[in-house]
Design an enzyme around this catalytic site. Structure first.
Site, PDB file in Angstrom:
ATOM      1  N   VAL A 130       0.845  -1.206   0.000  1.00 25.01           N
ATOM      2  CA  VAL A 130       0.000   0.000   0.000  1.00 25.01           C
ATOM      3  C   VAL A 130       0.872   1.244   0.000  1.00 25.01           C
ATOM      4  O   VAL A 130       0.540   2.273  -0.568  1.00 25.01           O
ATOM      5  CB  VAL A 130      -0.884   0.070   1.266  1.00 25.01           C
ATOM      6  CG1 VAL A 130      -1.961   1.109   1.120  1.00 25.01           C
ATOM      7  CG2 VAL A 130      -1.465  -1.256   1.619  1.00 25.01           C
ATOM      8  N   GLY A 131       2.005   1.179   0.688  1.00 24.39           N
ATOM      9  CA  GLY A 131       2.883   2.343   0.773  1.00 24.39           C
ATOM     10  C   GLY A 131       4.183   1.969   1.459  1.00 24.39           C
ATOM     11  O   GLY A 131       4.275   0.938   2.141  1.00 24.39           O
ATOM     12  N   THR A 144      10.090   5.685   5.400  1.00 25.26           N
ATOM     13  CA  THR A 144      11.493   5.572   5.784  1.00 25.26           C
ATOM     14  C   THR A 144      11.685   4.356   6.679  1.00 25.26           C
ATOM     15  O   THR A 144      12.716   3.693   6.652  1.00 25.26           O
ATOM     16  CB  THR A 144      11.910   6.834   6.574  1.00 25.26           C
ATOM     17  OG1 THR A 144      11.248   7.957   6.001  1.00 25.26           O
ATOM     18  CG2 THR A 144      13.400   7.040   6.573  1.00 25.26           C
ATOM     19  N   VAL A 190       4.045  -0.937   4.190  1.00 22.34           N
ATOM     20  CA  VAL A 190       2.650  -1.175   4.552  1.00 22.34           C
ATOM     21  C   VAL A 190       2.036  -2.086   3.495  1.00 22.34           C
ATOM     22  O   VAL A 190       2.077  -1.787   2.298  1.00 22.34           O
ATOM     23  CB  VAL A 190       1.874   0.161   4.674  1.00 22.34           C
ATOM     24  CG1 VAL A 190       0.455  -0.084   5.136  1.00 22.34           C
ATOM     25  CG2 VAL A 190       2.595   1.117   5.615  1.00 22.34           C
ATOM     26  N   ASP A 246       4.920  14.616  13.749  1.00 18.54           N
ATOM     27  CA  ASP A 246       5.259  14.488  12.336  1.00 18.54           C
ATOM     28  C   ASP A 246       4.019  14.679  11.467  1.00 18.54           C
ATOM     29  O   ASP A 246       3.794  13.943  10.506  1.00 18.54           O
ATOM     30  CB  ASP A 246       5.899  13.118  12.058  1.00 18.54           C
ATOM     31  CG  ASP A 246       6.704  13.104  10.767  1.00 18.54           C
ATOM     32  OD1 ASP A 246       6.999  14.200  10.232  1.00 18.54           O
ATOM     33  OD2 ASP A 246       7.047  12.008  10.292  1.00 18.54           O
TER      34      ASP A 246
HETATM   35  N1  LIG Z   1      -3.378   2.132   7.325  1.00 22.60           N
HETATM   36  C1  LIG Z   1      -3.028   2.552   6.111  1.00 22.60           C
HETATM   37  N2  LIG Z   1      -3.889   2.489   5.078  1.00 22.60           N
HETATM   38  C2  LIG Z   1      -3.534   2.916   3.837  1.00 22.60           C
HETATM   39  N3  LIG Z   1      -2.331   3.426   3.533  1.00 22.60           N
HETATM   40  C3  LIG Z   1      -1.420   3.505   4.521  1.00 22.60           C
HETATM   41  C4  LIG Z   1      -1.717   3.084   5.850  1.00 22.60           C
HETATM   42  N4  LIG Z   1      -0.630   3.302   6.624  1.00 22.60           N
HETATM   43  C5  LIG Z   1       0.298   3.834   5.813  1.00 22.60           C
HETATM   44  N5  LIG Z   1      -0.160   3.957   4.544  1.00 22.60           N
HETATM   45  C6  LIG Z   1       0.587   4.462   3.372  1.00 22.60           C
HETATM   46  O1  LIG Z   1       1.941   4.051   3.517  1.00 22.60           O
HETATM   47  C7  LIG Z   1       2.803   5.183   3.573  1.00 22.60           C
HETATM   48  C8  LIG Z   1       3.942   4.895   4.550  1.00 22.60           C
HETATM   49  O2  LIG Z   1       3.425   4.650   5.847  1.00 22.60           O
HETATM   50  P1  LIG Z   1       3.992   5.366   7.148  1.00 22.60           P
HETATM   51  O3  LIG Z   1       3.975   6.857   6.927  1.00 22.60           O
HETATM   52  O4  LIG Z   1       3.262   4.886   8.340  1.00 22.60           O
HETATM   53  O5  LIG Z   1       5.491   4.796   7.129  1.00 22.60           O
HETATM   54  P2  LIG Z   1       6.820   5.447   7.723  1.00 22.60           P
HETATM   55  O6  LIG Z   1       7.951   4.549   7.406  1.00 22.60           O
HETATM   56  O7  LIG Z   1       6.619   5.715   9.185  1.00 22.60           O
HETATM   57  O8  LIG Z   1       6.882   6.796   6.874  1.00 22.60           O
HETATM   58  P3  LIG Z   1       7.787   8.096   7.067  1.00 22.60           P
HETATM   59  O9  LIG Z   1       8.861   7.990   6.042  1.00 22.60           O
HETATM   60  O10 LIG Z   1       6.841   9.257   6.756  1.00 22.60           O
HETATM   61  O11 LIG Z   1       8.249   8.120   8.467  1.00 22.60           O
HETATM   62  C9  LIG Z   1       1.905   6.346   3.972  1.00 22.60           C
HETATM   63  O12 LIG Z   1       2.380   7.581   3.462  1.00 22.60           O
HETATM   64  C10 LIG Z   1       0.574   5.977   3.348  1.00 22.60           C
HETATM   65  O13 LIG Z   1       0.495   6.428   2.006  1.00 22.60           O
END
Ligand SMILES: Nc1ncnc2c1ncn2[C@@H]1O[C@H](COP(=O)(O)OP(=O)(O)OP(=O)(O)O)[C@@H](O)[C@H]1O
Length: 493
Positions: free
Chosen positions: A164-165, A168, A172, A286
């Site tokens: 899904v995404g 850093t 997901v 954040d």
């Molecule tokens: N529950 C969810 N449902 C749908 N998409 C999600 C969900 N959680 C995260 N995403 C997608 O995945 C991406 C990455 O998730 P997340 O921001 O939690 O990861 P991170 O590694 O903590 O990111 P960052 O680099 O911002 O710290 C998000 O920008 C979003 O587009």
């Protein structure tokens, strides 16, 4: 056969070049009409000739019966395709009834049926066959989980190879709850998301601990967490299918603005979440467009705060915070990012500097930046885009309301942005004061009506009866809540 109007319908190759498309069958025959599903465009199906791309006149079809869209996390990733049922008579996915107002992930060759009339009516039955472009289909890697060293199953959760995404810190992925499937055989099983983070050995994860404590309609709902032998932490949570606010505003290679009404409704929801968090001494730290997720990519949808990766729970230590974390573009000046990064270069995202520290008002600064972008499409301190200029500009905190983008924005909205982007923390509004700002207060009754009646009840998500009592108490007396829960239907053979 009922007439099928050709609203925006494409035929042949042009639609098949889209990432995905719907083939339209009526009464078991392929009409050779196809509806492309492309970025930034909702495909609505129903009787409403003005709003729908596919207009059907059969009386059993609702004005807007169901909606399709796709979400691109970024240019390199495989998009997600969704269908949402909005009908009175039900939408069926591969023969199983969808829950009303819920969104479901589509896969290649899925069959969507719009009405399941009696046998005599079979000639009128409309079916949509969902097709993913071959190139995309072949780029799905069946060995992804093994390559990343992730488990395929954790308790009742089945983890898929659909991403899904990425962030850093985490990946997901889509996951299913097999227990739910057994308990509710009539409905199509729902999709969830699992965020998988690599933890440092013997480190506990603060993100999971904080999220498990929270229960709010505008904050990502976490069901279960698990840490495997390889120190991968799995956070099982709701899948929020509308993409993030950054993608919603990004058209071409720049950000666009949205109407003041749409912005206000999003700000109101973010403030509900911040008020809840700050009341419990939790600071997000954040807040940015990428971490605000939409349930549907359209106005008046529920929004959800995600990514609590650097959130801070001040309950364990009531002191002010001193760690330099966040994203410079959205970061309050008192957090301490320095134009000269040497001071904390050896740390990836955080460092402790000699300074007076900061508190939960840093989230309100970030909300100020977000509101500025939503109203104008401009990031207030962006300068030449370098980290140095962003940090320097934010320290000065100068705003330019003379730009033409502000011409269509009310003075109250400008004053709201100004009151959140105050470099003097004492003068900056906190979440409670923000909710009392004239921009919000002037529209409070309409905002509350939309929030409780439309966003929380009709939009997928928590129904009011399942919410905490203090939420119920806020319900204005005049609002009648319509419980739009469809009757259970049997699965048709
Ligand atoms: N529950 C969810 N449902 C749908 N998409 C999600 C969900 N959680 C995260 N995403 C997608 O995945 C991406 C990455 O998730 P997340 O921001 O939690 O990861 P991170 O590694 O903590 O990111 P960052 O680099 O911002 O710290 C998000 O920008 C979003 O587009």
């Amino acid at each position: 056969m009922e007439p099928l109007d050709n609203y925006n319908l494409a035929t042949g190759n042009s639609a098949q070049r889209a990432p995905a498309y719907l083939e339209v069958d009526v009464g078991g025959y392929n009409t050779e009409q196809v509806i492309p599903i492309v970025k930034h465009q909702l495909v609505k199906v129903g009787r409403n000739g003005k709003e729908c791309q596919l207009v059907l006149t059969n009386p059993s079809i609702s004005s807007i019966h169901c909606v399709f869209w796709c979400v691109f996390f970024d240019e390199d990733s495989i998009p997600m395709f969704y269908v949402k049922d909005c009908s009175l008579n039900g939408t069926y996915l591969n023969g199983l009834l969808l829950k009303r107002d819920k969104t479901y992930l589509l896969k290649d060759s899925d069959v969507i049926e719009l009405s399941q009339g009696s046998r005599e009516n079979d000639s009128k039955k409309t079916q949509l066959v969902f097709m993913i472009n071959d190139d995309l289909q072949s780029s799905l890697d069946p060995k992804l989980l093994d390559q990343m060293g992730f488990l395929r199953e954790v308790d009742q959760w089945e983890i898929t190879n659909r991403i899904v995404g990425n962030g850093t810190f985490g990946h997901v992925l889509i996951t299913h709850n097999s227990k739910e499937r057994k308990d509710d055989a009539c409905y199509h099983p729902e999709n969830y998301a699992v965020k998988i983070i690599k933890l440092k050995p013997n480190k506990f994860d603060k993100e999971a601990r904080i999220l498990l404590k929270l229960d709010h309609p505008n904050i990502i709902k976490v069901y279960h967490t698990f840490c495997d032998r390889n120190n991968h932490l799995y956070i099982f949570q709701d899948l929020i299918p509308g993409g993030d606010l950054f993608s919603y505003l990004a058209k071409g290679d720049c950000l666009t603005s949205m109407s003041e009404t749409e912005s206000l409704l999003i700000v109101f929801q973010i403030l509900q979440a911040l008020n809840y968090l700050h009341d419990q001494d939790i600071v997000h730290r954040d807040l940015k467009l990428d971490n605000i997720l939409l349930c549907t990519p359209e106005p008046c949808t529920r929004i959800v705060l995600a990514d609590f990766g650097i959130a801070k729970d001040l309950n364990s230590n009531k002191e002010r915070m001193h760690t330099v974390v966040g994203t410079p573009e959205y970061c309050a000046p008192e957090v301490g990012f320095r134009a000269n990064r040497k001071a904390y270069q050896s740390f990836s995202r955080a460092a402790t500097l000699e300074q007076r520290g900061y508190d939960s008002k840093c989230d309100l600064w970030s909300l100020g930046v977000i509101t500025h972008i939503m109203l104008t499409g401009i990031s207030p301190f962006y300068g030449d885009g370098s980290e140095r200029s962003i940090i320097q500009n934010a320290k000065v905190g100068k705003l330019n309301f003379d730009l033409k983008q502000w011409d269509v924005v009310s003075d109250n909205a400008k004053s709201f942005v100004k009151d959140l982007l105050r470099t003097d923390v004492v003068k900056r509004l906190n979440s409670k004061q923000s909710l009392k700002h004239i921009w919000i207060e002037k529209h409070l009754s309409q905002l509350e009506r939309l929030y409780y009646k439309k966003i929380l009840c009709n939009n997928e998500g928590p129904k009011l009866e399942t919410m905490a009592l203090d939420w119920k108490r806020k319900l204005p007396k005049s609002v009648v809540i319509s419980q739009a829960i469809p009757k259970k239907k049997k699965v048709l053979e």
